[in-house]
Each structure stands twice: as C-alpha cells, then as structure tokens.
Design a protein around this motif. Structure first.
Motif, PDB file in Angstrom:
ATOM      1  N   ASN A  77       0.640  -0.834   0.215  1.00 13.43           N
ATOM      2  CA  ASN A  77       0.150   0.152   0.224  1.00 13.43           C
ATOM      3  C   ASN A  77       0.845   1.376  -0.064  1.00 13.43           C
ATOM      4  O   ASN A  77       1.470   1.829   1.368  1.00 13.43           O
ATOM      5  CB  ASN A  77      -0.889   0.104   0.713  1.00 13.43           C
ATOM      6  CG  ASN A  77      -1.776  -1.255   1.475  1.00 13.43           C
ATOM      7  OD1 ASN A  77      -1.536  -2.431   1.697  1.00 13.43           O
ATOM      8  ND2 ASN A  77      -3.415  -0.960   0.894  1.00 13.43           N
ATOM      9  N   LEU A  78       0.625   2.207  -1.161  1.00 14.08           N
ATOM     10  CA  LEU A  78       2.445   3.084  -0.975  1.00 14.08           C
ATOM     11  C   LEU A  78       0.813   4.037  -1.268  1.00 14.08           C
ATOM     12  O   LEU A  78       0.033   4.360  -2.012  1.00 14.08           O
ATOM     13  CB  LEU A  78       3.074   2.185  -2.498  1.00 14.08           C
ATOM     14  CG  LEU A  78       3.332   1.308  -2.648  1.00 14.08           C
ATOM     15  CD1 LEU A  78       4.059   1.559  -3.427  1.00 14.08           C
ATOM     16  CD2 LEU A  78       4.297   0.886  -1.496  1.00 14.08           C
ATOM     17  N   VAL A  79       2.273   5.231  -1.302  1.00 11.90           N
ATOM     18  CA  VAL A  79       0.928   6.748  -1.444  1.00 11.90           C
ATOM     19  C   VAL A  79       2.378   7.258  -2.462  1.00 11.90           C
ATOM     20  O   VAL A  79       4.113   7.736  -2.374  1.00 11.90           O
ATOM     21  CB  VAL A  79       1.115   7.626  -0.265  1.00 11.90           C
ATOM     22  CG1 VAL A  79       0.716   8.551  -1.000  1.00 11.90           C
ATOM     23  CG2 VAL A  79       0.238   7.201   0.860  1.00 11.90           C
ATOM     24  N   ALA A  80       1.399   8.069  -3.161  1.00  7.75           N
ATOM     25  CA  ALA A  80       2.355   8.617  -4.786  1.00  7.75           C
ATOM     26  C   ALA A  80       3.130   9.583  -3.727  1.00  7.75           C
ATOM     27  O   ALA A  80       2.033  10.682  -3.386  1.00  7.75           O
ATOM     28  CB  ALA A  80       1.119   8.988  -5.825  1.00  7.75           C
ATOM     29  N   LEU A 224       7.146  -3.874   4.989  1.00 11.02           N
ATOM     30  CA  LEU A 224       8.452  -3.925   4.503  1.00 11.02           C
ATOM     31  C   LEU A 224       8.108  -1.973   5.036  1.00 11.02           C
ATOM     32  O   LEU A 224       7.488  -2.007   3.961  1.00 11.02           O
ATOM     33  CB  LEU A 224       8.841  -4.562   3.245  1.00 11.02           C
ATOM     34  CG  LEU A 224       8.274  -6.123   2.931  1.00 11.02           C
ATOM     35  CD1 LEU A 224       8.382  -6.257   1.534  1.00 11.02           C
ATOM     36  CD2 LEU A 224       9.638  -6.253   3.637  1.00 11.02           C
ATOM     37  N   ALA A 225       9.371  -1.698   4.853  1.00 11.28           N
ATOM     38  CA  ALA A 225       9.502  -0.175   3.624  1.00 11.28           C
ATOM     39  C   ALA A 225       9.517   0.365   2.600  1.00 11.28           C
ATOM     40  O   ALA A 225      10.841  -0.597   2.418  1.00 11.28           O
ATOM     41  CB  ALA A 225      10.566   0.248   4.837  1.00 11.28           C
ATOM     42  N   ILE A 226       8.904   0.843   1.776  1.00 13.03           N
ATOM     43  CA  ILE A 226       9.470   0.678   0.416  1.00 13.03           C
ATOM     44  C   ILE A 226       8.810   1.658  -0.666  1.00 13.03           C
ATOM     45  O   ILE A 226       8.962   3.219  -0.146  1.00 13.03           O
ATOM     46  CB  ILE A 226       7.922   0.142  -0.572  1.00 13.03           C
ATOM     47  CG1 ILE A 226       7.387  -1.567   0.154  1.00 13.03           C
ATOM     48  CG2 ILE A 226       7.652  -0.211  -1.558  1.00 13.03           C
ATOM     49  CD1 ILE A 226       6.463  -1.944   0.042  1.00 13.03           C
ATOM     50  N   GLU A 227       9.996   1.817  -1.481  1.00  8.51           N
ATOM     51  CA  GLU A 227      10.063   3.420  -2.170  1.00  8.51           C
ATOM     52  C   GLU A 227      10.415   2.933  -3.716  1.00  8.51           C
ATOM     53  O   GLU A 227      11.371   1.693  -3.661  1.00  8.51           O
ATOM     54  CB  GLU A 227      10.992   4.876  -1.472  1.00  8.51           C
ATOM     55  CG  GLU A 227      12.560   4.063  -1.595  1.00  8.51           C
ATOM     56  CD  GLU A 227      13.281   4.672  -0.437  1.00  8.51           C
ATOM     57  OE1 GLU A 227      12.793   5.753   0.023  1.00  8.51           O
ATOM     58  OE2 GLU A 227      14.932   4.412  -0.361  1.00  8.51           O
ATOM     59  N   GLY A 228      10.713   3.458  -4.147  1.00  6.95           N
ATOM     60  CA  GLY A 228      10.898   3.657  -5.879  1.00  6.95           C
ATOM     61  C   GLY A 228      10.165   4.791  -6.801  1.00  6.95           C
ATOM     62  O   GLY A 228       8.930   5.470  -6.090  1.00  6.95           O
ATOM     63  N   ALA A 238       6.681   8.591  -8.062  1.00  2.17           N
ATOM     64  CA  ALA A 238       7.684   8.577  -7.050  1.00  2.17           C
ATOM     65  C   ALA A 238       6.873   7.742  -5.816  1.00  2.17           C
ATOM     66  O   ALA A 238       5.244   8.552  -5.760  1.00  2.17           O
ATOM     67  CB  ALA A 238       8.295   9.223  -6.638  1.00  2.17           C
ATOM     68  N   VAL A 239       6.636   6.989  -5.681  1.00  7.87           N
ATOM     69  CA  VAL A 239       5.957   6.181  -3.990  1.00  7.87           C
ATOM     70  C   VAL A 239       6.931   6.193  -3.094  1.00  7.87           C
ATOM     71  O   VAL A 239       8.038   5.479  -2.984  1.00  7.87           O
ATOM     72  CB  VAL A 239       4.800   5.282  -4.843  1.00  7.87           C
ATOM     73  CG1 VAL A 239       4.432   5.909  -6.083  1.00  7.87           C
ATOM     74  CG2 VAL A 239       6.423   4.467  -5.407  1.00  7.87           C
ATOM     75  N   ARG A 240       5.900   5.828  -1.839  1.00  7.33           N
ATOM     76  CA  ARG A 240       6.086   5.522  -0.582  1.00  7.33           C
ATOM     77  C   ARG A 240       5.342   4.591   0.242  1.00  7.33           C
ATOM     78  O   ARG A 240       3.826   4.871   0.137  1.00  7.33           O
ATOM     79  CB  ARG A 240       7.154   6.664   0.696  1.00  7.33           C
ATOM     80  CG  ARG A 240       8.082   7.065  -0.328  1.00  7.33           C
ATOM     81  CD  ARG A 240       8.468   8.416   0.819  1.00  7.33           C
ATOM     82  NE  ARG A 240       9.333   7.833   1.731  1.00  7.33           N
ATOM     83  CZ  ARG A 240      10.443   8.205   1.548  1.00  7.33           C
ATOM     84  NH1 ARG A 240      11.685   8.133   0.941  1.00  7.33           N
ATOM     85  NH2 ARG A 240      11.682   7.330   2.947  1.00  7.33           N
ATOM     86  N   GLY A 241       5.737   3.556   1.288  1.00  9.08           N
ATOM     87  CA  GLY A 241       4.497   3.371   1.450  1.00  9.08           C
ATOM     88  C   GLY A 241       4.444   1.514   2.713  1.00  9.08           C
ATOM     89  O   GLY A 241       6.631   1.848   3.110  1.00  9.08           O
ATOM     90  N   ARG A 242       4.419   0.636   2.308  1.00  6.62           N
ATOM     91  CA  ARG A 242       4.721  -0.048   3.594  1.00  6.62           C
ATOM     92  C   ARG A 242       4.324  -1.969   2.293  1.00  6.62           C
ATOM     93  O   ARG A 242       2.923  -1.486   1.631  1.00  6.62           O
ATOM     94  CB  ARG A 242       4.412  -0.490   4.761  1.00  6.62           C
ATOM     95  CG  ARG A 242       4.563   0.510   5.844  1.00  6.62           C
ATOM     96  CD  ARG A 242       5.629  -0.148   6.650  1.00  6.62           C
ATOM     97  NE  ARG A 242       6.556   1.033   7.524  1.00  6.62           N
ATOM     98  CZ  ARG A 242       7.058   2.032   7.196  1.00  6.62           C
ATOM     99  NH1 ARG A 242       7.644   2.476   5.885  1.00  6.62           N
ATOM    100  NH2 ARG A 242       7.447   2.611   7.980  1.00  6.62           N
ATOM    101  N   GLY A 243       4.816  -2.499   2.786  1.00  2.00           N
ATOM    102  CA  GLY A 243       4.400  -3.425   1.918  1.00  2.00           C
ATOM    103  C   GLY A 243       4.190  -5.430   3.094  1.00  2.00           C
ATOM    104  O   GLY A 243       4.886  -4.770   4.411  1.00  2.00           O
TER     105      GLY A 243
END
Length: 393
Positions: A77-80, A224-228, A238-243
């Motif tokens: 689940n990410l936020v742009a 999981l800490a996610i970015e990309g 670009a996005v960040r969030g958790r997985g």
C-alpha cells in the motif's frame, strides 16, 4: 497463502517438452520409431513440506528445488508524491513440472516454469492493471538464482518489451523491477524488511487441511518499508509506503475437496500484523482456516479456527468472468480485542490471465477500520470463485 493444482494443460505441454524424446514417443534419428526404453528406477517424487525444516536465512529466501510449487508474493500500500493511494502486487511463481531436471545433455533441459504476475491499482482513478509472463526455466527465458545472490529470480519481459522482470535481494532489501510497454505499467521498488521473518504455523509448517500431508513451509515479512516508482497509464510517479512478502514452498497444499482460498494480510496502525486464511469447498463452506497475529516486537501467536471469525459484508460481480467475490469483511479476534472492518479500496481488482485459461482471481488493497476510524491497511486475495476458476498454482 496461496495450490498444487497447476493448470493441467500447461503442465502437460511443458512436461512433454522437458521429457527425453523417447519418453514423448518421438521418432528416433532417421525417422525410425525409437526402441522401448530399458527399465529404469522409479522417477523421484516431489518433496513434501516438512514440519522439521531447519530454517536458514538468507539461504531460504532463494529457490528450494524439489518441491512442486514455490512463490515469492509481494503486495503493498503506497502513497504517491501527488497524494494518491496506490496498491501493487508482484508475485514470482515457480511451477515444478518434474521433481528434478530430466537426464538430457542439454542446457535447455528443465524441471519447471516461471510465472510472474504484476498488478497496479489506482483506486482514485478506478483503475486496476494486470500483466504477466510465463516462461520455461531455461537459458534466455527465465531462471532462478542461488545464495549469496543478489539475483533470486528473473524472466524475460513480455513480447514487445525489452529486458527482464527481476527479483533481487541485497541484505535485507528486496529489489523488484518489471516493465510492460504494451500494458503501460511498470514497477521499480526497493522493499526493506523491518524485522525478522515470521514463521507461519509451528516452525513454519502451515497446514491446509485436517488430513495429513496437505501443507506448505511458509514464512512472511509482514512489514516492508518500500520506496521507488510505479508507472500506470503512461505516467511514472515516485511512491513510498509499506508492504508484505509471503514465501511458501510445498507440493500438495490443497485437499481434493478444496477449490480456493480467502487470504487477508493486514498491517494495523498499532504496530501489529494479522494474517488469516480460509480454504473453501465447492459449496462455499470453509474447510480449514488458520492465522497468525504478530505483535509489535515481532512475536508471533498462531490463531486456530475457533479463535477468529471472518464474515463477508458485501459482494462484487466481475463483468468479465462472471465470478462473484466477497467485497468487504468483518474480522473478529476476541482474544486480541480486535473487531475490524476491512474495506476494498477498489472493488474491481480482478487479475485475469491471458496465458493460462481459467486463471483469474481477485487481489487488491484494503483499508482497515475499527470503531469508525482508520486502523490499518493491507491486501486481500480471493481464489477459486466463478465458473472454471483455478488458483494461481
């Protein structure tokens, strides 16, 4: 949570291609029929899941040959940067066709196939896009890595797109990379585990039925800490969030009476994580269920069937497949004082394969609420719904 019922036609065709010519009834050199093969020892069987597996990380993050199925299942689940909430799924499946490579003097001999599913969901635009690849585990097509890595798995991109889809591991960080130019979607993410792997079930032995033998070896990385970046409809953001990452291996997960499963992976805002799965019969009744509640400090507590309840609160019917899925759930875990409402962020989040007939399922991001307020987020997967549906494996 995810079946030993690999698509029958796919397995038959690929197994035929992997077998020696004599075993396929092919003519010998010169066009003459091949002589009957001499008697040989019985073919080896696929390895069963074991309750006594000695887990070793990072080695167990990589492929474990001999099982019929294994997968690396990422959702998030990410936020742009523009504020949009987006969801993604990236799943690598290894489908075992034979327990071991056939005795051929060829670099192209294979005992399996690699299938990767990619989906991106943009609830604000009511958009869900799915792509896939399916190749033999063979040179130039697809492959699996080994410790120390970093390559875990790869496959050739879809026709018309250059390059490969890849899954890499560098320390505690996974790297997920995939592009499909025709579908106008892409994914380039880094996902770093925020804790040690969580073994699902006693020592990671996850039973799927009351009868013995139906099980997998299963662990998760629930935070999981996610970015990309994600690309959708021609725009990259670009996005960040958790997985969440699920890893399972096994050879006979579903019992003959079972047709599919409901799987919920929820990250709660109080720091806890909750995984629940329900395996269903053809009449819709739950045949087996289990779960795991992970405390903020990473301590995992198994949940038996009588310790939680999952009730659908709505339905959604796919106009493409005719399948009717649950859409919204009430989740109760009395022993943990949890009473949750789980809402899909987009009802129309069905994945439909073009490469495997009958393969379609629902996979999408959800919001978790408690007492009317936001309480978390996660992903839900629903398989075996609709006429002719089959699980991903």
């Amino acid at each position: 949570m995810r079946s030993d019922r690999a698509p029958a036609l796919l397995i038959a065709v690929l197994a035929w291609a992997a077998a020696p010519p004599a075993a396929r009834g092919a003519p010998a050199a010169g066009g003459q029929a091949a002589a009957p093969a001499p008697a040989v020892a019985p073919a080896p069987a696929f390895r069963p899941a074991s309750p006594d597996h000695a887990w070793r990380f990072p080695a167990d993050h990589f492929t474990r040959p001999g099982f019929r199925n294994e997968w690396w299942y990422f959702t998030g689940n990410l936020v742009a940067v523009d504020g949009r909430r987006l969801g993604f799924q990236f799943t690598v499946f290894r489908v075992g066709l034979l327990p071991a490579p056939p005795p051929l003097a060829s670099d192209w001999r294979t005992d399996g196939a690699i299938m990767i599913h990619l989906a991106i969901t943009d609830p604000s635009a009511h958009r869900h896009r799915f792509s896939e690849v399916l190749w033999r585990d063979a040179p130039l097509l697809a492959g699996l890595g080994a410790p120390p890595g970093p390559r875990v798995a790869w496959a050739l991109a879809p026709p018309g797109t250059a390059g490969r889809w890849t899954l890499d591991l560098d320390g505690a960080t996974w790297r997920l990379d995939a592009d499909d130019d025709a579908a106008a979607i892409s994914l380039h993410l880094r996902a770093t585990a925020e804790g040690a792997p969580v073994l699902e079930g006693k020592n990671g032995y996850s039973r799927k039925a009351a009868a013995a033998g139906y099980a997998s070896e299963y662990y998760s990385e629930p935070r999981l800490a996610i970015e990309g970046t994600l690309g959708l409809a021609g725009a990259t953001v670009a996005v960040r969030g958790r997985g969440w990452m699920d890893r399972e291996v096994g050879s006979s997960q579903l019992a003959p009476s079972q047709v599919g499963w409901d799987w919920l992976a929820l990250r709660l805002d109080d720091g806890r994580s909750l995984m629940l799965y329900l395996l269903r019969r053809a009449d819709g009744a739950v045949d087996w269920s289990s779960g795991e509640l992970v405390a903020r400090d990473g301590t995992a507590s198994p949940l038996a069937a009588g310790e939680f309840e999952v009730r659908p609160t709505g339905r959604w019917r796919s106009p493409e497949t005719g399948a009717t899925y649950p859409s919204g759930w009430r989740v109760e875990v009395p022993g943990a004082r949890l009473s949750l409402e789980v809402r899909p962020e987009l009802a129309a989040a069905e994945d439909r394969s073009r490469l495997v007939p009958g393969l379609f399922y629902w996979e999408g991001p959800v919001e978790v609420r408690a007492g009317g307020a936001r309480a978390g987020e996660g992903y839900v997967e629903l398989t075996g719904y609709g006429p002719g549906s089959r699980p991903p494996l």
